[in-house]
Design an enzyme around this catalytic site. Structure first.
Site, PDB file in Angstrom:
ATOM      1  N   ASP A 254      -5.372 -13.070 -28.196  1.00  0.00           N
ATOM      2  CA  ASP A 254      -5.461 -13.978 -27.054  1.00  0.00           C
ATOM      3  C   ASP A 254      -4.346 -13.676 -26.066  1.00  0.00           C
ATOM      4  O   ASP A 254      -3.415 -12.919 -26.370  1.00  0.00           O
ATOM      5  CB  ASP A 254      -5.373 -15.434 -27.518  1.00  0.00           C
ATOM      6  CG  ASP A 254      -6.272 -16.359 -26.698  1.00  0.00           C
ATOM      7  OD1 ASP A 254      -6.460 -16.086 -25.497  1.00  0.00           O
ATOM      8  OD2 ASP A 254      -6.776 -17.351 -27.258  1.00  0.00           O
TER       9      ASP A 254
ATOM     10  N   TYR B 152     -21.030 -14.906 -12.556  1.00  0.00           N
ATOM     11  CA  TYR B 152     -20.750 -15.171 -13.973  1.00  0.00           C
ATOM     12  C   TYR B 152     -21.970 -14.840 -14.824  1.00  0.00           C
ATOM     13  O   TYR B 152     -21.863 -14.154 -15.854  1.00  0.00           O
ATOM     14  CB  TYR B 152     -20.371 -16.644 -14.158  1.00  0.00           C
ATOM     15  CG  TYR B 152     -20.295 -17.083 -15.605  1.00  0.00           C
ATOM     16  CD1 TYR B 152     -19.212 -16.724 -16.405  1.00  0.00           C
ATOM     17  CD2 TYR B 152     -21.297 -17.865 -16.184  1.00  0.00           C
ATOM     18  CE1 TYR B 152     -19.137 -17.117 -17.733  1.00  0.00           C
ATOM     19  CE2 TYR B 152     -21.231 -18.266 -17.500  1.00  0.00           C
ATOM     20  CZ  TYR B 152     -20.149 -17.885 -18.280  1.00  0.00           C
ATOM     21  OH  TYR B 152     -20.080 -18.264 -19.595  1.00  0.00           O
TER      22      TYR B 152
ATOM     23  N   LYS C 133     -22.701 -11.928 -18.034  1.00  0.00           N
ATOM     24  CA  LYS C 133     -23.257 -12.256 -19.336  1.00  0.00           C
ATOM     25  C   LYS C 133     -24.623 -11.595 -19.562  1.00  0.00           C
ATOM     26  O   LYS C 133     -24.956 -11.192 -20.682  1.00  0.00           O
ATOM     27  CB  LYS C 133     -23.370 -13.781 -19.479  1.00  0.00           C
ATOM     28  CG  LYS C 133     -22.026 -14.497 -19.473  1.00  0.00           C
ATOM     29  CD  LYS C 133     -21.150 -14.060 -20.642  1.00  0.00           C
ATOM     30  CE  LYS C 133     -19.877 -14.882 -20.755  1.00  0.00           C
ATOM     31  NZ  LYS C 133     -19.064 -14.495 -21.928  1.00  0.00           N
TER      32      LYS C 133
END
Length: 248
Positions: free
Chosen positions: A32, A161, A165
């Protein structure tokens, strides 16, 4: 027990995935931006390579799974970041540790989105994302094209966005046969409406609009899905129990 790498494992769906895997006794490496076992910005080529190198150093014998959860929504306002993290961050990392997955017959799961079914996908950009002849050069070209888009236009941002995806889902489907032939399964999960920090800032009108869509929620209630609901599916998909599932 297995060895699993999870991106975005400090909270939300990724955090629950890490929690479940560790409760089952697996070694789980959280990658992360901060608060991880490996802190790195996988939206950059340098950050991805840092993670790839460290995973190879820790587990040259191979890993059992890669779970790519890290991503940002159109509301982030930074279209370059969104493409670099949501698409290139996933594909670059997956290609970089594919050899480790192959060594143990591991599995990969990546998070896509229900938004790809709602229209607004920029197919020209999607095609460019899926052109894998030279990923490094292609990334730089696409990021330069994104300079013409206004990230403050939420309709535009949501469409971009969805583009990241959609391209990711198509990438998984396209490589799944060759990866599967080498013993590495790869699948996607489109979570639907989930109660995470990403959805916490949604307006009531936006939540009502999402609830009207034919995608998973806690049926019979007004509640969004919970992170553990999605994490349970992810953990199943990377487990030996799902050994016949690939490219879905």
């Amino acid at each position: 027990m297995g060895v699993y790498v999870v991106t975005g494992g400090s909270g939300g769906i990724g955090g629950k995935t890490v929690e479940i895997l560790r409760s089952q006794g697996h070694e789980t490496i959280n990658v992360d931006l901060k608060g991880g076992d490996i802190n790195a910005n996988i939206a950059t080529k340098e950050g991805r390579q840092n993670v790839i190198d460290k995973i190879h150093e820790r587990h040259p014998e191979g890993i059992d799974g890669l779970i790519c959860v890290a991503g940002v929504a159109g509301t982030c306002g930074d279209m370059k970041l969104m493409f670099s993290l949501n698409y290139f961050g996933v594909t670059g990392l997956a290609y970089g540790i594919y050899d480790l997955l192959k060594k143990k017959g591991g599995s990969c799961v990546v998070i896509v989105s229900n938004t790809i079914s709602q229209g607004g996908v920029h197919m020209d950009l999607c095609d460019m994302l899926n052109y894998a002849c030279n990923q490094d050069r292609n990334e730089a070209r696409i990021l330069s094209i994104l300079e013409q888009y206004d990230g403050s236009n939420m309709t535009m941002a949501q469409g971009l966005y969805a583009t990241t995806k959609y391209a990711l889902a198509r990438w998984v489907r396209r490589i799944s046969a060759s990866w599967g032939a080498n013993g590495v399964r790869i699948n996607t999960v489109a979570p639907g409406n989930v109660s995470t920090p990403m959805t916490a800032t949604m307006s009531e009108n936006a939540k009502a609009a999402l609830a009207a869509l034919p995608i998973p929620i806690n049926y019979g209630t007004d509640e969004l899905m919970h992170p553990e609901d999605i994490a349970n599916v992810i953990v199943f998909l990377v487990s030996p129990l799902a050994h016949g599932i690939n490219g879905n």
